[in-house]
Design a protein around this motif. Structure first.
Motif, PDB file in Angstrom:
ATOM      1  N   ALA A  88       0.837  -1.208   0.000  1.00 47.31           N
ATOM      2  CA  ALA A  88       0.000   0.000   0.000  1.00 47.31           C
ATOM      3  C   ALA A  88       0.871   1.257   0.000  1.00 47.31           C
ATOM      4  CB  ALA A  88      -0.932  -0.010   1.205  1.00 47.31           C
ATOM      5  N   PHE A  89       1.964   1.230   0.739  1.00 45.29           N
ATOM      6  CA  PHE A  89       2.906   2.354   0.744  1.00 45.29           C
ATOM      7  C   PHE A  89       3.425   2.622  -0.664  1.00 45.29           C
ATOM      8  CE2 PHE A  89       7.460   3.615   1.030  1.00 45.29           C
ATOM      9  CZ  PHE A  89       7.276   4.920   1.481  1.00 45.29           C
ATOM     10  N   TYR A  90       3.790   1.568  -1.369  1.00 47.33           N
ATOM     11  CA  TYR A  90       4.297   1.736  -2.735  1.00 47.33           C
ATOM     12  C   TYR A  90       3.215   2.263  -3.678  1.00 47.33           C
ATOM     13  CZ  TYR A  90       8.364  -0.797  -1.023  1.00 47.33           C
ATOM     14  OH  TYR A  90       9.466  -1.184  -0.302  1.00 47.33           O
ATOM     15  N   ILE A  91       1.973   1.861  -3.467  1.00 44.90           N
ATOM     16  CA  ILE A  91       0.869   2.394  -4.275  1.00 44.90           C
ATOM     17  C   ILE A  91       0.720   3.894  -4.033  1.00 44.90           C
ATOM     18  CG2 ILE A  91      -1.651   2.409  -4.541  1.00 44.90           C
ATOM     19  CD1 ILE A  91      -1.541  -0.674  -4.045  1.00 44.90           C
ATOM     20  N   VAL A  92       0.682   4.297  -2.752  1.00 46.07           N
ATOM     21  CA  VAL A  92       0.548   5.721  -2.423  1.00 46.07           C
ATOM     22  C   VAL A  92       1.730   6.501  -2.983  1.00 46.07           C
ATOM     23  CG1 VAL A  92       0.480   7.395  -0.520  1.00 46.07           C
ATOM     24  CG2 VAL A  92      -0.904   5.311  -0.396  1.00 46.07           C
ATOM     25  N   LYS A  93       2.910   5.956  -2.842  1.00 45.10           N
ATOM     26  CA  LYS A  93       4.111   6.618  -3.352  1.00 45.10           C
ATOM     27  C   LYS A  93       4.025   6.802  -4.867  1.00 45.10           C
ATOM     28  CE  LYS A  93       9.062   6.354  -2.482  1.00 45.10           C
ATOM     29  NZ  LYS A  93      10.114   5.644  -1.785  1.00 45.10           N
ATOM     30  N   SER A  94       3.545   5.794  -5.573  1.00 45.19           N
ATOM     31  CA  SER A  94       3.438   5.901  -7.032  1.00 45.19           C
ATOM     32  C   SER A  94       2.396   6.944  -7.432  1.00 45.19           C
ATOM     33  CB  SER A  94       3.122   4.546  -7.660  1.00 45.19           C
ATOM     34  OG  SER A  94       1.799   4.148  -7.394  1.00 45.19           O
ATOM     35  N   ILE A  95       1.339   7.069  -6.661  1.00 43.78           N
ATOM     36  CA  ILE A  95       0.322   8.097  -6.926  1.00 43.78           C
ATOM     37  C   ILE A  95       0.915   9.486  -6.720  1.00 43.78           C
ATOM     38  CG2 ILE A  95      -1.806   9.133  -6.029  1.00 43.78           C
ATOM     39  CD1 ILE A  95      -2.744   6.216  -5.411  1.00 43.78           C
ATOM     40  N   LEU A  96       1.618   9.671  -5.616  1.00 45.50           N
ATOM     41  CA  LEU A  96       2.106  11.006  -5.231  1.00 45.50           C
ATOM     42  C   LEU A  96       3.282  11.471  -6.073  1.00 45.50           C
ATOM     43  CD1 LEU A  96       1.829  10.702  -1.362  1.00 45.50           C
ATOM     44  CD2 LEU A  96       0.225  11.784  -2.943  1.00 45.50           C
ATOM     45  N   ARG A  97       4.039  10.552  -6.623  1.00 36.91           N
ATOM     46  CA  ARG A  97       5.234  10.961  -7.378  1.00 36.91           C
ATOM     47  C   ARG A  97       4.894  11.751  -8.627  1.00 36.91           C
ATOM     48  NH1 ARG A  97       9.016   6.426  -8.575  1.00 36.91           N
ATOM     49  NH2 ARG A  97      10.079   8.172  -9.495  1.00 36.91           N
ATOM     50  N   THR A  98       3.606  11.796  -9.001  1.00 41.16           N
ATOM     51  CA  THR A  98       3.206  12.624 -10.137  1.00 41.16           C
ATOM     52  C   THR A  98       3.246  14.115  -9.773  1.00 41.16           C
ATOM     53  OG1 THR A  98       0.839  12.532  -9.592  1.00 41.16           O
ATOM     54  CG2 THR A  98       1.706  10.800 -11.051  1.00 41.16           C
ATOM     55  N   LYS A  99       3.227  14.414  -8.465  1.00 38.29           N
ATOM     56  CA  LYS A  99       3.238  15.817  -8.011  1.00 38.29           C
ATOM     57  C   LYS A  99       4.474  16.203  -7.206  1.00 38.29           C
ATOM     58  CE  LYS A  99      -0.807  17.358  -9.363  1.00 38.29           C
ATOM     59  NZ  LYS A  99      -0.886  18.272 -10.469  1.00 38.29           N
ATOM     60  N   ILE A 100       5.048  15.236  -6.488  1.00 34.46           N
ATOM     61  CA  ILE A 100       6.202  15.541  -5.630  1.00 34.46           C
ATOM     62  C   ILE A 100       7.281  14.480  -5.822  1.00 34.46           C
ATOM     63  CG2 ILE A 100       4.857  16.757  -3.864  1.00 34.46           C
ATOM     64  CD1 ILE A 100       5.092  14.192  -2.158  1.00 34.46           C
ATOM     65  N   ASP A 101       8.487  14.802  -5.393  1.00 33.14           N
ATOM     66  CA  ASP A 101       9.598  13.864  -5.467  1.00 33.14           C
ATOM     67  C   ASP A 101       9.336  12.698  -4.511  1.00 33.14           C
ATOM     68  OD1 ASP A 101      12.249  12.660  -4.829  1.00 33.14           O
ATOM     69  OD2 ASP A 101      12.934  14.214  -6.229  1.00 33.14           O
ATOM     70  N   ALA A 102       9.465  11.480  -5.008  1.00 32.32           N
ATOM     71  CA  ALA A 102       9.174  10.283  -4.210  1.00 32.32           C
ATOM     72  C   ALA A 102      10.059  10.174  -2.968  1.00 32.32           C
ATOM     73  CB  ALA A 102       9.317   9.037  -5.072  1.00 32.32           C
ATOM     74  N   SER A 103      11.229  10.811  -2.987  1.00 36.14           N
ATOM     75  CA  SER A 103      12.133  10.735  -1.827  1.00 36.14           C
ATOM     76  C   SER A 103      11.576  11.492  -0.618  1.00 36.14           C
ATOM     77  CB  SER A 103      13.509  11.285  -2.193  1.00 36.14           C
ATOM     78  OG  SER A 103      13.429  12.669  -2.482  1.00 36.14           O
ATOM     79  N   ARG A 104      10.526  12.285  -0.805  1.00 38.70           N
ATOM     80  CA  ARG A 104       9.916  13.031   0.302  1.00 38.70           C
ATOM     81  C   ARG A 104       8.866  12.220   1.056  1.00 38.70           C
ATOM     82  NH1 ARG A 104       7.572  18.467  -1.720  1.00 38.70           N
ATOM     83  NH2 ARG A 104       7.423  18.784   0.525  1.00 38.70           N
TER      84      ARG A 104
END
Length: 103
Positions: free
Chosen positions: A14-30
């Motif tokens: 689930a963390f990886y899913i959320v991360k993949s969604i958010l990386r369209t707007k922010i840097d995934a390292s955040r």
């Protein structure tokens, strides 16, 4: 003493899913996570004052995702599968955009 916190495969997926969604707007390292006995928290900038969502997967029968609004009020929504997280893409993106607009 042994930790009572167990990070499950579902929580990490689930963390990886959320991360993949958010990386369209922010840097995934955040995007970070912190696991506790009762919920799995996904946070921005490793700051627990910037919650993105909470995963309530520790119950035996039902899974929930906790979504946050601009005032950091949490709304829990039941999900049947991890794929249901994608239904809340707009809410997740709105939360991180709100935090970035506070700068």
């Amino acid at each position: 003493t042994e930790s009572k916190v167990v990070t499950t495969e579902d929580e990490m997926n689930a963390f990886y899913i959320v991360k993949s969604i958010l990386r369209t707007k922010i840097d995934a390292s955040r995007i970070y996570f912190r696991d506790s006995q009762s919920y799995f928290s996904i946070i921005l900038d490793d700051n627990n004052r910037k919650p993105i969502c909470r995963l309530w997967f520790n119950g035996v029968s039902k899974k929930h995702i906790g979504l946050f609004d601009g005032e950091k009020k949490e709304t829990k929504v039941e999900i049947e599968s991890l794929d249901d997280i994608y239904k809340y893409t707009a809410e997740l993106l709105s939360t991180v955009c709100h935090y970035d607009s506070e700068k």
